[in-house]
Scaffold this motif. Structure first.
Motif, short mmCIF file in Angstrom:
data_model
loop_
_atom_site.label_atom_id
_atom_site.label_comp_id
_atom_site.label_asym_id
_atom_site.label_seq_id
_atom_site.Cartn_x
_atom_site.Cartn_y
_atom_site.Cartn_z
N TRP A 66 0.81 -1.22 0.00
CA TRP A 66 0.00 0.00 0.00
C TRP A 66 0.85 1.28 0.00
O TRP A 66 0.32 2.36 0.26
CB TRP A 66 -0.94 0.01 1.21
CG TRP A 66 -0.27 -0.37 2.51
CD1 TRP A 66 0.53 0.40 3.30
CD2 TRP A 66 -0.34 -1.64 3.14
NE1 TRP A 66 0.96 -0.29 4.38
CE2 TRP A 66 0.44 -1.57 4.33
CE3 TRP A 66 -0.99 -2.85 2.85
CZ2 TRP A 66 0.59 -2.65 5.19
CZ3 TRP A 66 -0.85 -3.92 3.71
CH2 TRP A 66 -0.06 -3.81 4.86
N LYS A 67 2.11 1.17 -0.30
CA LYS A 67 2.98 2.35 -0.31
C LYS A 67 2.44 3.46 -1.22
O LYS A 67 2.50 4.64 -0.86
CB LYS A 67 4.40 1.96 -0.73
CG LYS A 67 5.37 3.14 -0.71
CD LYS A 67 6.78 2.72 -1.11
CE LYS A 67 7.73 3.92 -1.10
NZ LYS A 67 9.11 3.52 -1.50
N PRO A 68 1.90 3.12 -2.43
CA PRO A 68 1.37 4.20 -3.30
C PRO A 68 0.22 4.99 -2.68
O PRO A 68 -0.05 6.11 -3.11
CB PRO A 68 0.90 3.44 -4.55
CG PRO A 68 1.70 2.18 -4.56
CD PRO A 68 1.88 1.82 -3.12
N LEU A 69 -0.44 4.43 -1.66
CA LEU A 69 -1.57 5.13 -1.04
C LEU A 69 -1.13 6.27 -0.13
O LEU A 69 -1.92 7.14 0.20
CB LEU A 69 -2.43 4.13 -0.24
CG LEU A 69 -3.15 3.05 -1.03
CD1 LEU A 69 -3.89 2.12 -0.09
CD2 LEU A 69 -4.11 3.66 -2.04
N GLY A 70 0.14 6.24 0.30
CA GLY A 70 0.63 7.29 1.19
C GLY A 70 -0.15 7.35 2.49
O GLY A 70 -0.38 6.33 3.14
N SER A 71 -0.61 8.55 2.85
CA SER A 71 -1.34 8.74 4.12
C SER A 71 -2.72 8.11 4.09
O SER A 71 -3.37 8.00 5.14
CB SER A 71 -1.45 10.24 4.43
OG SER A 71 -0.17 10.81 4.57
N PHE A 72 -3.20 7.71 2.91
CA PHE A 72 -4.52 7.09 2.82
C PHE A 72 -4.47 5.58 3.01
O PHE A 72 -5.47 4.88 2.79
CB PHE A 72 -5.14 7.40 1.45
CG PHE A 72 -5.45 8.86 1.24
CD1 PHE A 72 -6.59 9.43 1.76
CD2 PHE A 72 -4.57 9.67 0.53
CE1 PHE A 72 -6.87 10.78 1.59
CE2 PHE A 72 -4.84 11.02 0.35
CZ PHE A 72 -5.99 11.58 0.88
#
Length: 632
Positions: free
Chosen positions: A22-28
Motif C-alpha cells: 500500500w505504499k502508493p496510497l501514502g497517508s490514505f
C-alpha cells in the motif's frame, strides 16, 4: 571495523517485496483496514443476544489502536530518557534521514490487523474465541521459547549473509542509534517471514482449541513490548532482577544486549532470549560490561541550555517527545489531531495547573553539549497577568538548575517575551548577581539576521508590530544607516522617537504615516493587523522580527521566516524542527546562545543591553551558521 562499514553500506540492491503493497496510497493507507473494521463491528452487533457473538471481531480494532498508543508511549519515553542522558547506551545521534525511514512504523500493525481479520474467515477454529484460557497461555509461552526463538535465531543469522543482508536486512541496520520503533522497520518480505514465525503459537492454540482472546492479544503485546525494550537505547532493567533470578539472563535480553547487535553486527542474534546466543557461541563478550556501564551512566551535564515553551494546545505533539513524523517537519495544524482533542485538553489542564521543566532535546556541536528544556506553559498563559509570577518562577528554577549542572550559557528563546514579563531576562540576573551562567536573550543576533535580510539599496522600510527590544534596535540601527523607517501608528512612532534620545540625525529618518503603504519592505512583529497586511503593495516582503510568524494572507507577497540561521552539517542528533522553521534551521535566539558559548563571552546579554550586532553576526558565520535568505 572495515567489515562493519562495508556491511552498513550494502543497501544498494533492494530485493523483491521490499516495499509494502500500500505504499502508493501514502497517508490514505489506513483505508485498507476500514472495510474489515466495519464488517467486524457489524457482524457482532447484527447478531442477537441469543446467538454466539464473536467478541474478537469487536475488540480487534480497539486493540490495534492500543498497540499504536503502546508504541508511541515507548517512543516518547525513549526520546526523553536519551535526551537526559542517564542510562543511555549509544551516543551516536539520530538524523532526519532515520526519522523519515522509520516514519511508517505502523505498517506492520495494519498488516497484522488485516491478517487477524481475515484469519477467522479461513480458519473456523479462530472464531468465537473465549476471553480466557489458561492452557492457551501456557502453550503460547512454550511454543515461543522453543520453535519461535530457535527458528528466528537461525533466520536472523541467514539475514546477515551477504546476499540477504544487502537486499533486505541492511534496511533495519541502517539505524545504529536505535529508537523503539526501529524494531519493526524491515522490508515487507521480512515481515512475511516474521508473521509466519509468530503465527506458530497463534495457529497451534487455535487448531487445538486452546486459543483465547487473552492469549492472542497477550502474545502480540509481549512481542511489541520486547521489541520496543530492545531498541529503546537506554538501559532500564535493574541489576537486582538478575541478582535475585540469575537464570533470567538466558530468558530476557536487555536493551544494551541488543544494542551490541546493531553496533557489532555479528553477535547477539537472539530474538528476546539470549539462550540461543549462549548455545551457539554468538554472545558478544562485552555484553555484561556494557550493561553495567549503561546502568551507572548519569544524566548529562549540558554546556548550553536553550529554554522554550509550548505554543498552541497541539504543540505538544510537535515536540521531539511527541509524534516523530510531526516533530521532523515545520509546525503546521493537522486536522486529524482534532480526533484526540480530549487527550490534548487533558494534557493542557495538567500543564496549566502543574508542571515542571523537562528536557526535550540534546545536541552536540564542536564538543559543546547542548540541551533544550521546555517550560510547561502555553503562549496564551504569557498574556495572563496572574500567571506571570509562576512563569517567572519556573524560568528562575531552570536557570538555577542549569547552573547547578554546570551549564555555561542559557538562552531564553521563546521565553524572551518582553519587558512586562522579565525585562528581557534582566530580572533573574538582578535576583542572583553571583550567577556564573550567562543568560542570553539573543536579541543582538536576531537584529543582525533581520538587517541582513533587507535587500541592498533599500531606502525605506515599514516597521509594524509590538515594539520589543529587537524592534527598537532595528529602528535605531536603520535610521543610523540612513534608511527611513516608517511607522503606521502614532503611539509606536512616539515610543520609537522617545527611545532615540538626543540623536537628532537618527530622528530625522523616523517617519509616521497613516495612509502610505507604498513601501515594499515591511518589518513585522506580533500584532500585525490583517487589514494592514492586505493594504500592502503587491510584491511586498514581510520580514518578521518576532519569534512568531505572521499569518500568510497574501499569495502575491513574500513571507520570510522568523529570524533564523541554517545550522552547520556537523551538528549531531538534530532530527526535529524548531516550531515552524524548516529542517536544520535554528532560531536566531537559539543560535545566539551557542555562539556565546563558542566565543567564550564573559558577559550577560539580557536586559536592555545589546551586544555588538556586527560582531555577533560575524561570529555566527565563522562557526558555520549560514543566513536563511530566501522567503519561507
Amino acid at each position: 571495523m572495515h567489515a562493519k562499514i562495508a556491511l552498513w553500506s550494502m543497501a544498494t540492491k533492494p530485493g523483491i517485496l521490499t516495499d509494502w503493497p500500500w505504499k502508493p496510497l501514502g497517508s490514505f493507507k489506513y483505508v485498507i483496514l476500514a472495510p474489515w473494521v466495519v464488517h467486524g463491528i457489524y457482524s457482532f452487533m447484527a447478531k442477537r443476544e441469543s446467538d454466539q457473538r464473536d467478541l474478537l471481531a469487536l475488540l480487534l480494532f480497539p486493540f490495534l489502536l492500543v498497540r499504536m498508543l503502546h508504541n508511541q508511549l515507548w517512543i516518547s519515553l525513549s526520546r526523553y530518557q536519551t535526551a537526559k542522558g542517564n542510562n543511555r547506551i549509544v551516543d551516536k545521534g539520530i538524523e532526519f534521514e532515520q526519522v523519515d525511514r522509520e516514519r511508517n512504523w505502523d505498517d506492520q500493525i495494519l498488516f497484522n490487523g488485516l491478517l487477524l481479520y481475515i484469519g477467522p474467515m479461513i480458519i473456523p477454529q479462530g472464531r468465537n474465541l473465549p476471553f480466557w484460557r489458561r492452557d492457551g497461555m501456557v502453550i503460547s509461552s512454550l511454543l515461543h521459547a522453543g520453535p519461535v526463538e530457535f527458528l528466528y535465531y537461525w533466520f536472523h543469522r541467514a539475514l546477515h549473509h551477504h546476499y540477504l543482508y544487502s537486499r533486505y536486512h541492511s534496511h533495519h541496520h541502517s539505524s545504529i542509534a536505535t529508537e523503539p520503533i526501529t524494531s519493526v522497520i524491515h522490508p515487507f518480505a521480512e515481515h512475511l517471514v516474521y508473521f509466519v514465525l509468530f503465527a506458530i503459537p497463534i495457529l497451534t492454540t487455535a487448531l487445538t482449541g486452546s486459543a483465547s482472546i487473552a492469549s492472542l492479544f497477550g502474545y502480540i503485546t509481549y512481542i511489541d513490548f520486547m521489541n520496543n525494550l530492545g531498541h529503546c537505547n537506554y538501559e532500564l532493567i535493574p541489576k537486582w532482577l538478575f541478582s535475585i533470578f540469575p537464570q533470567l539472563k538466558y530468558l530476557i535480553y536487555t536493551p544494551s544486549y541488543h544494542s551490541l547487535h546493531h553496533t557489532q553486527l555479528r553477535t547477539n542474534y537472539a530474538l528476546f532470549m539470549p539462550l540461543y546466543d549462549y548455545i551457539y557461541g554468538t554472545m558478544d563478550k562485552s555484553s555484561d560490561q556494557l550493561y553495567e556501564s549503561s546502568l551507572k551512566r548519569e544524566a548529562e551535564s549540558p554546556d548550553v541550555v536553550h529554554l522554550t515553551h509550548l505554543t498552541t494546545p497541539d504543540s505538544i505533539y510537535h515536540l521531539r517527545l511527541g509524534f516523530a513524523s510531526l516533530a521532523s517537519k515545520p509546525h503546521a495544524s493537522k486536522w486529524y489531531l482534532c480526533l484526540i482533542c480530549p487527550v490534548t485538553f487533558f494534557s493542557m489542564m495538567i500543564t496549566w495547573f502543574y508542571g515542571r521543566t523537562f528536557v526535550v532535546e540534546r545536541l552536540c556541536f564542536n564538543k559543546l553539549r547542548l540541551q533544550t528544556w521546555a517550560i510547561p506553559k502555553y503562549s496564551i498563559q504569557y498574556s495572563l497577568q496572574w500567571k506571570i509570577e509562576s512563569i517567572n518562577g519556573l524560568i528562575e528554577e531552570a536557570i538555577l538548575e542549569a547552573e547547578k549542572r554546570g551549564a555555561k550559557v542559557l538562552s531564553l528563546g521563546l521565553l524572551n517575551q518582553g519587558e512586562e514579563l522579565n525585562r528581557y531576562g534582566e530580572l533573574y540576573v538582578e535576583r542572583h548577581p553571583k550567577l556564573n551562567i550567562k543568560v542570553v536573550d539573543g536579541s543582538s543576533l536576531a537584529v543582525a539576521v533581520v538587517l541582513n535580510r533587507i535587500p541592498k539599496g533599500t531606502t525605506q522600510v515599514v516597521i509594524r508590530g509590538r515594539l520589543t527590544k529587537v524592534a527598537y534596535a532595528l529602528a535605531f540601527t536603520l535610521c543610523q544607516r540612513g534608511i527611513q523607517v516608517v511607522t503606521l501608528r502614532e503611539d509606536e512612532y512616539v515610543k520609537l522617537r522617545r527611545s532615540f534620545n538626543s540623536n537628532s540625525n537618527s530622528k530625522t529618518n523616523l517617519l509616521f504615516s497613516r495612509s502610505t503603504y507604498a513601501q515594499k519592505i515591511w518589518l513585522v512583529g506580533d500584532g500585525l493587523d490583517e487589514e494592514e497586511q492586505l493594504k500592502a503593495q503587491k510584491g511586498t516582503q514581510f520580514i518578521p522580527f518576532s519569534q512568531f510568524p505572521p499569518k500568510k494572507l497574501r499569495k502575491d507577497c513574500c513571507y520570510h521566516s522568523t529570524p533564523a540561521m541554517v545550522t552547520p552539517r556537523h551538528i549531531e542528533n538534530l532530527h526535529s524542527c524548531e516550531n515552524w522553521l524548516p529542517r536544520r534551521v535554528m532560531s536566531a535566539w537559539r543560535v545566539a546562545g551557542i555562539v556565546h558559548a563558542l566565543e567564550g563571552c564573559d558577559e550577560q546579554e539580557c536586559g536592555y543591553t545589546l551586544s555588538n550586532i556586527d560582531k555577533v553576526w560575524q561570529a555566527s558565520l565563522r562557526h558555520g551558521f549560514q543566513p536563511l535568505m530566501f522567503p519561507n
